[in-house]
Design a protein around this motif. Structure first.
Motif, PDB file in Angstrom:
ATOM      1  N   PHE A   1      20.433   8.907   3.386  1.00  0.00           N
ATOM      2  CA  PHE A   1      20.532  10.092   2.542  1.00  0.00           C
ATOM      3  C   PHE A   1      21.095   9.708   1.176  1.00  0.00           C
ATOM      4  N   PHE A   2      20.534  10.292   0.133  1.00  0.00           N
ATOM      5  CA  PHE A   2      20.987  10.079  -1.233  1.00  0.00           C
ATOM      6  C   PHE A   2      21.319  11.449  -1.822  1.00  0.00           C
ATOM      7  N   GLU A   3      22.580  11.796  -1.836  1.00  0.00           N
ATOM      8  CA  GLU A   3      22.982  13.124  -2.318  1.00  0.00           C
ATOM      9  C   GLU A   3      22.650  13.344  -3.783  1.00  0.00           C
ATOM     10  N   ASN A   4      22.476  12.266  -4.532  1.00  0.00           N
ATOM     11  CA  ASN A   4      22.201  12.402  -5.963  1.00  0.00           C
ATOM     12  C   ASN A   4      20.714  12.537  -6.284  1.00  0.00           C
ATOM     13  N   GLY A   5      19.852  12.531  -5.270  1.00  0.00           N
ATOM     14  CA  GLY A   5      18.413  12.672  -5.500  1.00  0.00           C
ATOM     15  C   GLY A   5      17.771  11.449  -6.125  1.00  0.00           C
ATOM     16  N   ARG A   6      18.422  10.307  -6.069  1.00  0.00           N
ATOM     17  CA  ARG A   6      17.932   9.101  -6.735  1.00  0.00           C
ATOM     18  C   ARG A   6      17.430   8.036  -5.756  1.00  0.00           C
ATOM     19  N   ALA A   7      16.914   8.440  -4.623  1.00  0.00           N
ATOM     20  CA  ALA A   7      16.416   7.488  -3.629  1.00  0.00           C
ATOM     21  C   ALA A   7      15.337   6.583  -4.211  1.00  0.00           C
TER      22      ALA A   7
ATOM     23  N   ALA B   1       6.345  22.222  -5.272  1.00  0.00           N
ATOM     24  CA  ALA B   1       6.662  23.478  -5.952  1.00  0.00           C
ATOM     25  C   ALA B   1       5.518  24.485  -5.933  1.00  0.00           C
ATOM     26  N   ARG B   2       4.282  24.007  -6.111  1.00  0.00           N
ATOM     27  CA  ARG B   2       3.143  24.921  -6.215  1.00  0.00           C
ATOM     28  C   ARG B   2       2.420  25.147  -4.902  1.00  0.00           C
ATOM     29  N   ASP B   3       2.187  24.060  -4.160  1.00  0.00           N
ATOM     30  CA  ASP B   3       1.438  24.164  -2.906  1.00  0.00           C
ATOM     31  C   ASP B   3       1.782  22.976  -2.024  1.00  0.00           C
TER      32      ASP B   3
ATOM     33  N   GLU C   1      10.536  11.015 -13.799  1.00  0.00           N
ATOM     34  CA  GLU C   1      10.243  12.104 -14.732  1.00  0.00           C
ATOM     35  C   GLU C   1      10.057  13.456 -14.048  1.00  0.00           C
ATOM     36  N   PHE C   2      10.143  13.472 -12.724  1.00  0.00           N
ATOM     37  CA  PHE C   2       9.949  14.705 -11.961  1.00  0.00           C
ATOM     38  C   PHE C   2      11.219  15.024 -11.188  1.00  0.00           C
ATOM     39  N   TYR C   3      11.288  16.221 -10.647  1.00  0.00           N
ATOM     40  CA  TYR C   3      12.479  16.629  -9.913  1.00  0.00           C
ATOM     41  C   TYR C   3      12.093  17.142  -8.531  1.00  0.00           C
ATOM     42  N   ALA C   4      12.760  16.623  -7.517  1.00  0.00           N
ATOM     43  CA  ALA C   4      12.727  17.150  -6.144  1.00  0.00           C
ATOM     44  C   ALA C   4      11.321  17.430  -5.621  1.00  0.00           C
ATOM     45  N   PHE C   5      10.565  16.386  -5.434  1.00  0.00           N
ATOM     46  CA  PHE C   5       9.291  16.561  -4.751  1.00  0.00           C
ATOM     47  C   PHE C   5       9.198  15.506  -3.651  1.00  0.00           C
TER      48      PHE C   5
ATOM     49  N   VAL D   1      10.197   9.887   0.952  1.00  0.00           N
ATOM     50  CA  VAL D   1      11.356  10.549   0.366  1.00  0.00           C
ATOM     51  C   VAL D   1      11.079  12.039   0.468  1.00  0.00           C
ATOM     52  N   THR D   2      11.906  12.700   1.248  1.00  0.00           N
ATOM     53  CA  THR D   2      11.714  14.132   1.467  1.00  0.00           C
ATOM     54  C   THR D   2      12.356  14.928   0.339  1.00  0.00           C
TER      55      THR D   2
END
Length: 155
Positions: free
Chosen positions: A66-72, A94-96, A116-120, A135-136
């Motif tokens: 787990f990477f709490e900072n979202g930087r996996a 986000a969309r589908d 360049e993207f966030y949380a996908f 990466v979930t």
């Protein structure tokens, strides 16, 4: 209206990444590749042909961090050889979330695009189909196949 695939390619080109380092896989080539990835790493429990939420149905041993900072994604270059060309599968979370897009590229280029993207949700898969990294959208890096030993060294 541009979609997720177009957004990713636009970012890659904006970063100056050449097509030889990162590009989309053609619409004619991707179905058998995705099916082979699914057959290699996913337990199929029904006839659903969608490729979403693979991480809930992985086959075999897995190692998770787990990477709490979202930087996996920053760890990918520690796990994948720099000159290895791999499959990169991005989920339009986000969309589908049922839409997955298949690309191929080198790890450094993939890391630049992801940054360049966030949380996908995304997957990186060996073209030999001997390992998969996921990466979930819950900031979990999961390794399967021959990647498990490399992941254990990171832990």
């Amino acid at each position: 209206m541009p979609g997720f695939k177009d957004d990713i390619l636009k970012v890659a080109r904006g970063l100056g990444i050449p097509t030889g380092q990162f590009d989309a896989v053609s619409i004619h080539a991707w179905p058998p590749i995705m099916k082979r990835i699914e057959a290699s790493f996913i337990m199929k429990t029904d006839s659903n042909t969608r490729f979403n939420w693979w991480w809930e149905s992985f086959k075999g041993k897995r190692v998770s961090i787990f990477f709490e900072n979202g930087r996996a994604f920053e760890q990918l270059s520690q796990l994948i050889e720099a000159d290895e060309v791999v499959w990169f599968i991005g989920c339009d979370t986000a969309r589908d979330p049922s839409k997955y897009w298949l690309f191929q590229g080198a790890v450094k280029a993939i890391q630049q695009v992801i940054g360049e993207f966030y949380a996908f949700e995304y997957y990186v898969v060996s073209k030999k189909y001997d390992w998969l990294l996921s990466v979930t959208d819950h900031d979990e890096l999961i390794g399967l196949g021959s990647m498990t030993a490399r992941m254990e060294r990171l832990n």
